[in-house]
Design a protein around this motif. Structure first.
Motif, short mmCIF file in Angstrom:
data_model
loop_
_atom_site.label_atom_id
_atom_site.label_comp_id
_atom_site.label_asym_id
_atom_site.label_seq_id
_atom_site.Cartn_x
_atom_site.Cartn_y
_atom_site.Cartn_z
N GLU A 301 0.83 -1.20 0.00
CA GLU A 301 0.00 0.00 0.00
C GLU A 301 0.87 1.25 0.00
O GLU A 301 0.56 2.24 -0.66
CB GLU A 301 -0.92 0.00 1.22
CG GLU A 301 -1.84 1.21 1.30
CD GLU A 301 -2.70 1.20 2.55
OE1 GLU A 301 -3.55 2.11 2.70
OE2 GLU A 301 -2.52 0.30 3.39
N ASP A 302 1.97 1.22 0.73
CA ASP A 302 2.88 2.36 0.78
C ASP A 302 3.48 2.67 -0.59
O ASP A 302 3.75 3.84 -0.90
CB ASP A 302 3.99 2.12 1.80
CG ASP A 302 3.50 2.20 3.24
OD1 ASP A 302 2.41 2.77 3.45
OD2 ASP A 302 4.20 1.70 4.13
N SER A 306 3.04 6.34 -2.14
CA SER A 306 4.22 7.16 -2.42
C SER A 306 4.08 7.93 -3.73
O SER A 306 4.75 8.96 -3.93
CB SER A 306 5.47 6.27 -2.47
OG SER A 306 5.47 5.45 -3.63
#
Length: 515
Positions: A301-302, A306
């Motif tokens: 998910e990061d 980002s």
């Protein structure tokens, strides 16, 4: 009708979606998937992922030996015999009905059974084939390595009986009756949505699929759950945005808006060559980033979040100002044959729902009257990426029902069918509304562009002057013969207590108010 009789926006969207499952059998249905967003009077936001899920019995190498390559247009993968897009083997676990039931149980006010009345009546008495339905049937899918929709529609005995009574595919003006679907809808109205997942209908569906060589089984239906997602919140020009995150289309849409936020678009002139260049380069950058993640073997998910950093947006904007162009490789497209419905009510609900069959399978389970999705076609038969065939995997989508809000509450909701053109369409409608001060009708109807490849596609109403300037700048430009092209935005606005709506005229949409 539902709202006129005292129902709220959630009731209205559920009832409208059920009617759509009858009259748009190649675009959506009980066998389809959905993404929904609701904002309540208290500003609670709920995002529902009811996307298709791959069957538990599927093997990662199931089509590897029959793999023929990507489709020429990027929407899916070719497998010998069309097995991954047509027939029982192409089916994912459907989610649309689960989404509708979840929304109704939490927020609805009209009795569940009452929401089915129009859909049951229309399925039984008949509906008239509209021009867009015929256009879908006439579309040449074979040129892109897929089976034509007319052939899919008539590929099962039930399909031939329901839709091929005249010994040909339906044409404009034909009346389609579907008594089996009417009875299925009546059964679900009386006994609840779980009948499709754990009851008699589930048993009939799973046994039919298995009998015809498919992989979806009764346990897949029984164990399917919707996912409630954390809304993707952001701002554009200081105005609040709420979108569905991955696996839906909010990340790509929000990323483009973040880049556009670095420009004073209103000073460029709407659809001038300078405006179009900024739009297209922002679209290509976001598309390239999404495609890059899809090629990896593991993505978090990061990794997606980002892409939304302000530093990344500023860097992209500076590159665009310096005329640094992005070259887009092969793109994963999404099916344009989807549908959308949204509603706002005086009780404070704002609802936006996009639902689809993805790539319609043509497969109608014996005796049930509705088509199942062909969502397996968008998974790569080759192992090794986050989009490879794997049991229990959720389907990615560009569907992006959006809610826009300020300190007063919701001021706009919109969404669109159109597959990979959903993102460009929503971005431009939002920018038209916010940057150029257009009302909702003007924002939806204004001519659009799309950049889902290295070429820039122009609506036929874009000026020749802008086209010539882009060509002079060495862009490949393709002019659509369509006056209204690239996605089909449907939107409602609420400004100073006044409600307005608009539906893109390229499809069959309609905006209506209830007093």
């Amino acid at each position: 009708m539902i709202m006129a009789e005292g129902g709220n926006a959630v009731d209205a969207v559920v009832a409208a979606a059920l009617v759509q499952t009858v009259v748009d059998p190649l675009m959506c249905g009980l066998g389809g998937m959905a993404v929904a967003q609701v904002m309540t009077r208290e500003s609670e936001i709920v995002v529902i992922d009811a996307l298709g899920q791959t069957p538990s019995q599927i093997r990662p190498d199931i089509w590897l030996s029959d793999y023929l390559g990507p489709t020429p247009d990027g929407f899916g993968y070719q497998v010998r015999g069309h097995r991954n897009e047509t027939g029982a083997e192409s089916v994912m676990v459907p989610g649309t009905l689960k989404a509708l039931a979840n929304l109704h149980s939490r927020f609805g006010s009209t009795p569940w059974a009452d929401l089915f009345a129009d859909a049951i009546r229309i399925a039984k008495s008949g509906w008239t084939v509209r021009p867009y339905v015929q256009a879908t049937l006439d579309n040449d899918e074979a040129k892109n390595g897929r089976m034509n929709y007319a052939d899919k529609l008539l590929s099962t005995p039930d399909g031939r009986r329901i839709y091929g009574a005249a010994d040909r595919p339906p044409r404009v003006g034909d009346v389609i009756t579907n008594p089996e679907l009417s009875e299925v809808l009546r059964h679900i109205a009386e006994h609840g949505s779980e009948e499709l997942y754990k009851g008699a209908i589930a048993d009939l569906l799973a046994s039919s699929v298995q009998r015809d060589g498919g992989l979806l089984c009764i346990d897949d239906l029984r164990h399917y759950t919707i996912h409630e997602l954390r809304p993707l919140l952001g701002k554009y020009r200081g105005i609040g945005l709420s979108m569905p995150p991955q696996p839906a289309g909010g990340i790509q849409t929000m990323q483009i808006l973040g880049i556009l936020n670095e420009f004073e678009l209103s000073g460029l002139g709407h659809n001038s060559s300078a405006h179009i260049e900024v739009l297209s380069e922002a679209m290509k950058r976001a598309l390239q980033d999404k495609e890059s993640l899809w090629q990896k073997s593991d993505v978090s998910e990061d990794d997606y979040l980002s892409l939304l950093s302000s530093e990344r947006a500023k860097t992209a904007a500076e590159a665009i100002r310096n005329s640094e162009r992005v070259q887009v490789g092969r793109v994963h497209e999404d099916s344009p044959n989807t549908t959308h419905v949204c509603a706002i009510d005086e009780q404070g609900f704002t609802v936006s729902l996009t639902h689809t069959l993805g790539n319609p399978s043509g497969y109608i389970p014996t005796g049930l009257g509705f088509m199942l999705n062909g969502g397996m076609s968008t998974f790569d038969p080759r192992p090794g990426s986050v989009n490879s065939v794997q049991a229990g995997r959720r389907r990615n989508t560009t569907a992006c029902p959006v809610i826009v809000f300020d300190e007063s509450g919701p001021i706009l909701t919109l969404g669109a069918p159109g597959g990979s053109l959903i993102t460009p369409a929503i971005v431009q409608a939002l920018s038209n509304f916010i940057d150029f001060g257009m009302d909702v009708r003007e924002a939806v109807l204004a001519p659009r562009i799309a950049a889902t490849s290295n070429a820039i596609d122009l609506s036929n109403r874009i000026s020749r002057e802008s086209e010539a300037a882009l060509v002079k700048r060495s862009y490949e430009v393709r002019r659509s013969p369509m006056n209204y092209a690239f996605g089909a935005v449907h939107a409602l606005s609420k400004l100073n207590g006044s409600l307005e709506g608009a539906a893109d005229p390229q499809r069959d949409g309609h905006a209506a108010a209830v007093f």
